[in-house]
Design a protein around this motif. Sequence first.
Motif, mmCIF file in Angstrom:
data_model
loop_
_atom_site.group_PDB
_atom_site.id
_atom_site.type_symbol
_atom_site.label_atom_id
_atom_site.label_comp_id
_atom_site.label_asym_id
_atom_site.label_seq_id
_atom_site.Cartn_x
_atom_site.Cartn_y
_atom_site.Cartn_z
ATOM 1 N N MET A 1 0.817 -1.193 0.000
ATOM 2 C CA MET A 1 0.000 0.000 0.000
ATOM 3 C C MET A 1 0.864 1.263 0.000
ATOM 4 O O MET A 1 0.469 2.267 -0.535
ATOM 5 N N ASP A 2 2.051 1.212 0.616
ATOM 6 C CA ASP A 2 2.930 2.372 0.649
ATOM 7 C C ASP A 2 3.379 2.767 -0.753
ATOM 8 O O ASP A 2 3.489 3.945 -1.063
ATOM 9 N N THR A 3 3.633 1.782 -1.595
ATOM 10 C CA THR A 3 4.058 2.055 -2.960
ATOM 11 C C THR A 3 2.948 2.762 -3.726
ATOM 12 O O THR A 3 3.209 3.708 -4.468
ATOM 13 N N MET A 4 1.732 2.319 -3.533
ATOM 14 C CA MET A 4 0.593 2.928 -4.215
ATOM 15 C C MET A 4 0.421 4.383 -3.765
ATOM 16 O O MET A 4 0.186 5.276 -4.587
ATOM 17 N N GLY A 5 0.562 4.648 -2.500
ATOM 18 C CA GLY A 5 0.457 6.016 -1.987
ATOM 19 C C GLY A 5 1.535 6.909 -2.558
ATOM 20 O O GLY A 5 1.287 8.064 -2.920
ATOM 21 N N LEU A 6 2.742 6.370 -2.642
ATOM 22 C CA LEU A 6 3.854 7.121 -3.212
ATOM 23 C C LEU A 6 3.597 7.443 -4.679
ATOM 24 O O LEU A 6 3.854 8.558 -5.135
ATOM 25 N N LEU A 7 3.063 6.481 -5.415
ATOM 26 C CA LEU A 7 2.751 6.707 -6.828
ATOM 27 C C LEU A 7 1.692 7.790 -6.988
ATOM 28 O O LEU A 7 1.768 8.614 -7.910
ATOM 29 N N VAL A 8 0.717 7.796 -6.109
ATOM 30 C CA VAL A 8 -0.337 8.819 -6.169
ATOM 31 C C VAL A 8 0.270 10.201 -5.915
ATOM 32 O O VAL A 8 -0.020 11.163 -6.631
ATOM 33 N N VAL A 9 1.120 10.298 -4.910
ATOM 34 C CA VAL A 9 1.754 11.580 -4.589
ATOM 35 C C VAL A 9 2.622 12.051 -5.757
ATOM 36 O O VAL A 9 2.572 13.212 -6.151
#
Length: 94
Positions: A1-9
């Motif tokens: 989930m951290d990777t997905m959040g980083l991609l969104v940012v």
Amino acid sequence: MDTMGLLVVVGLLVAGCAALETRLSRVDRRIARVERRLDVLLSHLGVPDQDQDPDLERVRDLVRADRRVEAIKAYREATGAGLREAKEAVDRLG
């Protein structure tokens, strides 16, 4: 989930930068248009050019000789302007 959040940012940052660049581009075009109008107005009123610097006279000579790259370089050296500003100034002279 951290990777997905980083991609969104990262995606949001990229989109924000693209929007800012588009807006700055529009502002640059508007400023150039205003400067052209001001040049015409000052010329019509007979107001002497404030840029009668010997270094800028060299730039004008290079423009007349169709040596634009050298003119841009000379303008940058004489004024400390950036590449885009120097190119636009040389374009206005030519």
